[in-house]
Write an enzyme that holds these catalytic residues in place. Structure first.
Site, PDB file in Angstrom:
ATOM      1  N   GLY A  15       6.433  -0.151  -4.947  1.00 27.99           N
ATOM      2  CA  GLY A  15       6.184  -0.409  -6.365  1.00 27.99           C
ATOM      3  C   GLY A  15       6.199   0.880  -7.166  1.00 27.99           C
ATOM      4  N   ARG A  76      12.546  -2.018  -1.734  1.00 28.33           N
ATOM      5  CA  ARG A  76      11.949  -2.230  -0.417  1.00 28.33           C
ATOM      6  C   ARG A  76      13.081  -2.544   0.561  1.00 28.33           C
ATOM      7  NH1 ARG A  76       7.838  -3.917  -3.921  1.00 28.33           N
ATOM      8  NH2 ARG A  76       5.785  -3.119  -3.334  1.00 28.33           N
ATOM      9  N   ASP A 107       1.390   2.834   0.998  1.00 28.79           N
ATOM     10  CA  ASP A 107       1.257   2.821   2.454  1.00 28.79           C
ATOM     11  C   ASP A 107       2.525   2.372   3.165  1.00 28.79           C
ATOM     12  OD1 ASP A 107       1.063   0.207   1.651  1.00 28.79           O
ATOM     13  OD2 ASP A 107      -0.801  -0.235   2.694  1.00 28.79           O
ATOM     14  N   THR A 130       0.817   4.867  -6.593  1.00 25.44           N
ATOM     15  CA  THR A 130       0.514   3.441  -6.715  1.00 25.44           C
ATOM     16  C   THR A 130      -0.639   3.280  -7.700  1.00 25.44           C
ATOM     17  OG1 THR A 130      -0.455   1.514  -5.585  1.00 25.44           O
ATOM     18  CG2 THR A 130      -0.862   3.665  -4.584  1.00 25.44           C
ATOM     19  N   ASP A 132      -2.797   1.003  -7.758  1.00 27.86           N
ATOM     20  CA  ASP A 132      -3.969   0.360  -7.153  1.00 27.86           C
ATOM     21  C   ASP A 132      -5.015   1.344  -6.642  1.00 27.86           C
ATOM     22  OD1 ASP A 132      -3.063  -2.206  -7.625  1.00 27.86           O
ATOM     23  OD2 ASP A 132      -2.027  -2.349  -5.700  1.00 27.86           O
ATOM     24  N   ASP A 134      -5.279   2.638  -3.755  1.00 29.82           N
ATOM     25  CA  ASP A 134      -5.760   2.085  -2.483  1.00 29.82           C
ATOM     26  C   ASP A 134      -5.330   2.900  -1.268  1.00 29.82           C
ATOM     27  OD1 ASP A 134      -3.084   1.494  -2.707  1.00 29.82           O
ATOM     28  OD2 ASP A 134      -3.260  -0.582  -2.057  1.00 29.82           O
ATOM     29  N   ARG A 176      -4.824  -6.509  -5.324  1.00 29.01           N
ATOM     30  CA  ARG A 176      -4.805  -7.590  -4.336  1.00 29.01           C
ATOM     31  C   ARG A 176      -5.830  -7.363  -3.233  1.00 29.01           C
ATOM     32  NH1 ARG A 176       0.118  -7.110  -3.104  1.00 29.01           N
ATOM     33  NH2 ARG A 176      -0.146  -5.973  -1.140  1.00 29.01           N
TER      34      ARG A 176
END
Length: 328
Positions: A15, A76, A107, A130, A132, A134, A176
């Site tokens: 992303g 991807r 990741d 990213t 997020d 995360d 998510r």
């Protein structure tokens, strides 16, 4: 500093996030500073297997520090997950005389780089990109700060209409698996409740909280919901449940979606990307490989890629406590 590496490839994968272009710019210009050739790899691992490469110099990255998305595009790749696909990618890199990689992404990107290094002993350094936030091994990933500012701006606007019509708004944000965006933006925007995957609040407790807000005199409310929250199947189910149990609320849903990924990166993300790009290139030139560049205690550091992939970023418990106090 060792300079045995003469050509470094840079790519973005997974992303997109604001700050990726600033990181590409930093990598390219750091290579130029050290007289190392830099090659842009388009469309991530997919482009690597196709040999979709372009030489980049300091002038080729002008005027991109302020742009969202990624000029190298992103994709991807299922084929790269196979040993045959990685063999094709390795051959393409050899043919182009590319000797090391800077991979910018999350990741999935790091997993690909890790396996590629293990199979071919190919030098790899990762930069976390990213929204997020995360990724283990850094307090901030590229794009997280920009996404927060975007979300807070949107919630501020939604609050205007919520107040005008005495409405309750569920605002769904990305996240998510983790609730970093929801928690930080919720506190920053003054949300009445924040629902995140890490904390299962439960439907009854949510109703009690909303009833308490109503009794305290609040005529409108904002509830920020991370998309991975476990209370309901989705944010629309939450809306239906609240409407069925609290007649006094006129409930609306706003899903912010991909607008959180777009836009011009914040100053924080531009500076962070610049620092990370320099660290990534210079680490490769020092003979380091299989690391991710991260930010810890405002210092740019290195974390082994394997730890970055396997580790789990933790929600800020102190900020969670602050959010509970602020929602009083």
């Amino acid at each position: 500093m060792s300079k045995s590496i003469k050509k470094i490839g840079v790519m973005t994968s997974g992303g997109d996030s604001p700050g990726m272009n600033a990181a590409i710019r930093s990598v390219v210009r750091t290579c130029a500073y050290h007289n190392v050739e830099c090659v842009g790899i388009y469309r991530g691992y997919e482009g690597m297997m196709e040999g979709d490469f372009k030489s980049m110099d300091a002038r080729s990255v002008k005027d991109i520090i302020n742009k969202g998305g990624t000029v190298l595009k992103s994709a991807r790749s299922k084929e790269f997950r196979t040993s045959e696909g990685r063999a094709i990618a390795h051959q393409k890199l050899k043919e182009a005389n590319i000797e090391a990689l800077v991979v910018i992404g999350g990741d999935g990107t790091f997993n690909g780089g890790l396996v590629f290094n293990q199979e071919y002993n190919f030098p790899v350094i990762g930069i976390p990109g990213t929204i997020d936030n995360d990724i283990f091994g850094t307090t901030h990933t590229l794009g997280f700060d920009t996404a927060l500012n975007t979300v807070v701006g949107c919630i501020d606007k939604i609050r205007d209409t919520a107040s005008s019509h005495n409405r309750l708004f569920f605002v769904e944000v990305m996240g998510r698996d983790v609730g970093h965006i929801a928690l930080n933006a919720g506190v920053g925007a003054g949300a009445e409740e924040i629902l995140i995957p890490e904390e299962n609040m439960g439907l009854e407790r949510l109703l009690e909280s909303l009833q308490r807000s109503k009794r305290s005199g609040k005529s409108s409310s904002i509830v920020v919901v991370a998309e991975g929250d476990k209370i309901g199947k989705n944010v629309f189910e939450l809306k239906d449940y609240v409407e069925a149990n609290l007649d006094e609320y006129d409930v609306r849903v706003s899903v912010l979606g991909h607008m959180q990924r777009g836009g011009s990166p914040s100053c924080f993300d531009r500076v962070l990307a610049s620092r990370m790009g320099v660290k990534a290139v210079e680490s490769l030139l020092e003979g380091k490989t299989n690391y991710m560049v991260g930010l810890i205690n405002d210092k740019v550091t290195l974390t082994p890629l394997e730890q970055a992939v396997k580790g789990k970023s933790q929600i800020d418990r102190e900020l969670l406590r602050v959010s509970e106090i602020m929602s009083t």
